[in-house]
Design an enzyme around this catalytic site. Structure first.
Site, PDB file in Angstrom:
ATOM      1  N   CYS A 117      40.602  39.833  28.271  1.00 15.82           N
ATOM      2  CA  CYS A 117      40.204  39.541  29.518  1.00 15.82           C
ATOM      3  C   CYS A 117      38.947  39.367  29.635  1.00 15.82           C
ATOM      4  O   CYS A 117      37.787  40.442  30.311  1.00 15.82           O
ATOM      5  CB  CYS A 117      40.496  40.560  30.855  1.00 15.82           C
ATOM      6  SG  CYS A 117      40.046  40.483  32.464  1.00 15.82           S
ATOM      7  N   CYS A 120      36.752  40.283  32.980  1.00 19.56           N
ATOM      8  CA  CYS A 120      36.870  42.251  33.298  1.00 19.56           C
ATOM      9  C   CYS A 120      37.357  42.446  32.344  1.00 19.56           C
ATOM     10  O   CYS A 120      37.319  43.134  31.364  1.00 19.56           O
ATOM     11  CB  CYS A 120      37.149  41.880  35.251  1.00 19.56           C
ATOM     12  SG  CYS A 120      38.483  40.944  35.494  1.00 19.56           S
ATOM     13  N   SER A 121      38.407  43.227  33.326  1.00 21.49           N
ATOM     14  CA  SER A 121      39.478  44.623  32.632  1.00 21.49           C
ATOM     15  C   SER A 121      40.730  44.112  32.991  1.00 21.49           C
ATOM     16  O   SER A 121      41.741  45.201  32.558  1.00 21.49           O
ATOM     17  CB  SER A 121      39.197  45.671  32.718  1.00 21.49           C
ATOM     18  OG  SER A 121      38.473  46.078  34.337  1.00 21.49           O
ATOM     19  N   CYS A 122      41.556  42.734  33.556  1.00 22.06           N
ATOM     20  CA  CYS A 122      42.412  42.516  33.970  1.00 22.06           C
ATOM     21  C   CYS A 122      43.753  43.410  32.403  1.00 22.06           C
ATOM     22  O   CYS A 122      43.646  42.652  31.136  1.00 22.06           O
ATOM     23  CB  CYS A 122      43.142  41.089  33.673  1.00 22.06           C
ATOM     24  SG  CYS A 122      42.267  40.888  35.152  1.00 22.06           S
TER      25      CYS A 122
END
Lengths: 217, 107
Positions: A117, A120-122
């Site tokens: 991702c 971000c951090s999906c």
């Protein structure tokens, strides 16, 4: 004495958390305490709910994802359903990935998928638990799309040059689950035994599944 | 040329990846839990997109230097103020109260 130990009136086991309890030092740690106490005072949230939510997340771990992958290894029809509609297929096993599209990607001898991702951090947290720190790091997010083979080498994962590497970038609305290649010589293994070969990293695509002996190949 | 968002890291040069595992601290777990509770039904104070918008509008220096959950708690603060659930004044007062309380506990 930390402030946390004062509200231990709900009689359950906290031993798993003890080693993490430290005094706040950073500004943002004080900010967390202040926000939490205000939200509780104003009846926006309750301490009980916060604790319950923490415990609910504790139960989410990569084993859920591994169960799904193991089923896809032993049941081709299930695998095809998983590949055509991830959400629907995992619901058959009792997992819900709410308000997100779940896309399963199959690793083969021709194509190796790897998930990142970049923004971000999906991450498919319902199926894999909280993402590892490296997944959220600047280094992984920057490099995965530019030099995936170098990144894979850092993870100790050697993918032959002849295999195409496909990097997929997650979004807030779409999460990916990699189906690693089923290791050789596992035909006689039960679904339960196969689950143990399916690691978190193999479902992110930074590793392959463990070999038939449970070792890194 | 369009300006690159602070979060838009894909393809940028970067160093080696620290692959060590990390057990989330209590502070991190609580931030995570509160974020979910505030966003989920029945409260639905904000959507996940707003959460990202708030993180992405942090000062570039703050974004680059903050720990992951530090960005989250800053975003949570921003959204709570924006939605009028908390005020800046009560939050400042509470932070001071917590700080002096923790200071007292050490003596």
């Amino acid at each position: 004495m930390s402030s946390h130990s004062k509200d231990h009136d709900h009689g359950h086991d906290h031993t798993a958390f003890q080693k993490d309890i430290t005094e706040p030092k950073e500004d943002w740690e004080f900010l967390e305490i202040a926000i939490r106490e205000l939200l509780i005072e104003k009846n926006v949230l309750s301490a009980r709910e916060i604790q319950d939510e923490i415990e609910a997340w504790e139960k989410k771990n990569p084993e859920k994802g591994a169960e799904i992958i193991a089923r896809s290894w032993v049941d081709d029809d299930f695998k095809n359903r998983l590949l055509s509609d991830g959400n629907k297929a995992v619901a058959e096993l009792g997992f819900t990935v709410e308000s997100l599209k779940l896309v399963a990607l199959e690793n083969t001898y021709e194509i190796h998928h790897m998930v990142v991702c970049t923004l971000c951090s999906c991450y498919p947290r319902t199926l894999l638990g909280v993402p590892p720190l490296w997944y959220k790091s600047r280094e992984y997010r920057s490099r995965a799309v530019r030099e995936p083979r170098a990144v894979l080498r850092e993870f100790g994962t050697a993918i032959p040059e002849s295999v195409e590497i496909r990097v997929v970038d997650s979004t807030a609305d779409c999460r990916y689950l990699v189906i690693p290649k089923r290791p050789a010589n596992t035909e006689k293994m039960s679904e339960g035994e196969l689950v143990k070969l399916i690691t978190r990293d193999s479902m992110i695509g930074t590793a392959e599944a463990l070999d038939q002996h449970g070792k890194r190949s | 040329m369009t300006k690159r968002l602070i979060s838009d890291l894909g393809g940028l040069p970067a160093g080696s990846i620290d692959r060590s595992e990390h057990e989330p601290t209590m502070t991190e777990r609580r931030i995570d839990a509160m974020m979910i509770l505030l966003r989920a039904k029945p409260r639905s104070f904000w959507a996940s997109d707003e959460n990202r918008r708030t993180i992405e509008s942090l000062e570039p220096k703050t974004y680059a230097e903050s720990a992951y959950y530090e960005r989250w708690v800053l975003a949570m603060k921003g959204l709570l103020l924006e939605k009028g659930i908390l005020t800046e004044a009560e939050l400042d007062a509470k932070v001071s109260e917590v700080r002096s309380r923790e200071q007292m506990a050490k003596i």
